[in-house]
Design an enzyme around this catalytic site. Structure first.
Site, PDB file in Angstrom:
ATOM      1  N   ASN A 132      -5.561  -2.080   8.241  1.00 56.30           N
ATOM      2  CA  ASN A 132      -6.466  -2.713   7.273  1.00 56.30           C
ATOM      3  C   ASN A 132      -7.670  -1.835   6.912  1.00 56.30           C
ATOM      4  O   ASN A 132      -7.884  -1.570   5.725  1.00 56.30           O
ATOM      5  CB  ASN A 132      -6.889  -4.097   7.772  1.00 56.30           C
ATOM      6  CG  ASN A 132      -5.722  -5.071   7.792  1.00 56.30           C
ATOM      7  OD1 ASN A 132      -4.572  -4.657   7.870  1.00 56.30           O
ATOM      8  ND2 ASN A 132      -5.983  -6.356   7.724  1.00 56.30           N
ATOM      9  N   GLY A 182      -5.333 -21.475   1.483  1.00 57.46           N
ATOM     10  CA  GLY A 182      -5.150 -20.153   0.865  1.00 57.46           C
ATOM     11  C   GLY A 182      -3.670 -19.797   0.920  1.00 57.46           C
ATOM     12  O   GLY A 182      -2.809 -20.690   0.929  1.00 57.46           O
ATOM     13  N   ASN A 238      -3.612  -4.566  12.701  1.00 60.16           N
ATOM     14  CA  ASN A 238      -4.617  -4.803  11.661  1.00 60.16           C
ATOM     15  C   ASN A 238      -5.802  -3.849  11.784  1.00 60.16           C
ATOM     16  O   ASN A 238      -6.394  -3.485  10.775  1.00 60.16           O
ATOM     17  CB  ASN A 238      -5.118  -6.257  11.715  1.00 60.16           C
ATOM     18  CG  ASN A 238      -4.122  -7.258  11.188  1.00 60.16           C
ATOM     19  OD1 ASN A 238      -3.929  -8.320  11.751  1.00 60.16           O
ATOM     20  ND2 ASN A 238      -3.442  -6.938  10.104  1.00 60.16           N
ATOM     21  N   SER A 259      -4.583  -6.953   3.379  1.00 60.56           N
ATOM     22  CA  SER A 259      -5.545  -7.979   2.950  1.00 60.56           C
ATOM     23  C   SER A 259      -6.951  -7.385   2.816  1.00 60.56           C
ATOM     24  O   SER A 259      -7.696  -7.739   1.901  1.00 60.56           O
ATOM     25  CB  SER A 259      -5.538  -9.143   3.936  1.00 60.56           C
ATOM     26  OG  SER A 259      -5.736  -8.678   5.245  1.00 60.56           O
ATOM     27  N   LYS A 313      -1.044  -7.788  17.223  1.00 65.45           N
ATOM     28  CA  LYS A 313      -1.294  -8.002  15.787  1.00 65.45           C
ATOM     29  C   LYS A 313      -2.674  -7.458  15.429  1.00 65.45           C
ATOM     30  O   LYS A 313      -2.863  -6.815  14.392  1.00 65.45           O
ATOM     31  CB  LYS A 313      -1.184  -9.511  15.484  1.00 65.45           C
ATOM     32  CG  LYS A 313      -1.510  -9.934  14.061  1.00 65.45           C
ATOM     33  CD  LYS A 313      -0.368  -9.614  13.116  1.00 65.45           C
ATOM     34  CE  LYS A 313      -0.398 -10.347  11.784  1.00 65.45           C
ATOM     35  NZ  LYS A 313      -1.483 -10.098  10.894  1.00 65.45           N
ATOM     36  N   GLU A 363     -12.495  -9.293   6.666  1.00 68.97           N
ATOM     37  CA  GLU A 363     -12.416  -9.808   8.038  1.00 68.97           C
ATOM     38  C   GLU A 363     -12.744  -8.701   9.050  1.00 68.97           C
ATOM     39  O   GLU A 363     -12.379  -8.810  10.214  1.00 68.97           O
ATOM     40  CB  GLU A 363     -11.027 -10.399   8.285  1.00 68.97           C
ATOM     41  CG  GLU A 363     -10.756 -11.611   7.402  1.00 68.97           C
ATOM     42  CD  GLU A 363      -9.402 -12.259   7.654  1.00 68.97           C
ATOM     43  OE1 GLU A 363      -9.352 -13.397   8.135  1.00 68.97           O
ATOM     44  OE2 GLU A 363      -8.380 -11.603   7.341  1.00 68.97           O
TER      45      GLU A 363
END
Ligand code: KPL
Length: 291
Positions: free
Chosen positions: A183, A9, A179, A245, A175, A257
């Site tokens: 996200n 990807g 996220n 994302s 991280k 995710e």
């Protein structure tokens, strides 16, 4: 080095191209099973061998760059070709698959964990653009991985900056924290990362950072709500004009995710009996949007 990239990807393509340009022999494992794959990144077009059992077996390093929910399904069929000295490195958003891998691999198999802030954008034509040069951190995922510090030089030479972290779990948790705020909020509200800096989002961001810092401390990561918030703001500013994302996954109706980001925070909170109502509500709200 002989390197197999599992997952071609955005991030997998970036590393495949950069590692090939740095002189390594790169082989890919892709979902389609084809014996080669053409990669396009900025002005570079490369065709690399793919899905060849011998190349997989004789690789020095397996670099896993799939989505977090694909790690197990992508790696399991590869295990039949895993040699005892092959180094296995995970590099994906979210957390969770590392625990499965620690439990699955023999203790003597070198396991590495990595996180990257490199930015890659997929154009409608399928080509990838390298849009942001962020740092990469890597470290040992088990004791055998401690002997693989030289991999930081290998990655740094191909795509700087990459550095060895003696406590990679701390980098992964920070991280994950970033996220877990950016996200789901950007996915839920259909906004770019930078819009989270507006005052309306301050109360929910504060509450999420408080909960994150409590869970992180229970996981033995040195963290305060202020430190977590600062990290979130720095990333939201640096990527202000990007969609996260998860925002794109929801927009294009792809699986997200969430289970490996907010879901992992909830799982660790539950293990420590910590109440995280704001993460719970956000988790439910994004699940509803996904449906
Ligand atoms: O990692 C990211 C993502 O979108 O998954 C951030 C850092 C939030 C950048 O958008």
């Amino acid at each position: 080095m002989r390197i197999t990239l599992i997952g071609a990807g955005a991030i997998g393509t970036l590393w495949a191209v950069k590692l090939s340009q740095a002189g390594h022999h790169v082989h890919l494992i892709t979902r389609d099973g084809a014996d080669k794959r053409a990669l396009n990144l900025d002005d570079t077009s490369l065709t690399l061998p793919a899905n060849q059992p011998d190349l997989l077996r004789y690789s020095d390093l397996w670099l896993v760059c799939t989505k977090s929910y694909d790690v197990q399904a992508a790696l399991t069929p590869c295990f039949a070709h895993l040699e005892p000295e092959t180094m296995v490195m995970l590099m994906h958003n979210g957390m969770g698959p590392h625990q499965w891998l620690i439990d699955t691999l023999p203790a003597s198999q070198p396991l590495l964990l990595a996180t990257t802030s490199q930015g890659v954008f997929r154009a409608e034509t399928g080509e990838y653009r390298h849009t942001g040069n962020g740092p990469t951190a890597l470290g040992a995922g088990n004791q055998a991985g401690e002997a693989c510090q030289f991999l930081a030089d290998v990655l740094d030479h191909a795509l700087p900056a990459a550095t060895w972290q003696s406590d990679i779990l701390e980098s992964l948790w920070y991280k994950l924290a970033v996220n877990s705020v950016i996200n789901p909020l950007t996915a839920l509200h259909g906004i770019k990362n930078g819009e989270l800096l507006k005052r309306d989002y301050a109360p929910i961001i504060d509450a999420l950072c408080q909960e994150l810092a409590t869970v992180m401390r229970a996981e033995r990561i040195l963290a305060s709500a202020t430190q977590v918030r600062q990290r979130v703001e720095t990333v939201a500013k640096a990527t202000a004009d990007n969609y996260s994302s998860m925002n794109r996954d929801v927009f294009y109706r792809r699986p997200t995710e969430l289970a490996y980001i907010t879901g992992y925070v909830l799982q660790r909170a539950q293990a420590h009996q910590i109440s995280t109502p704001h993460h719970q509500q956000l988790h439910q709200a994004v699940q509803q949007v996904e449906r």
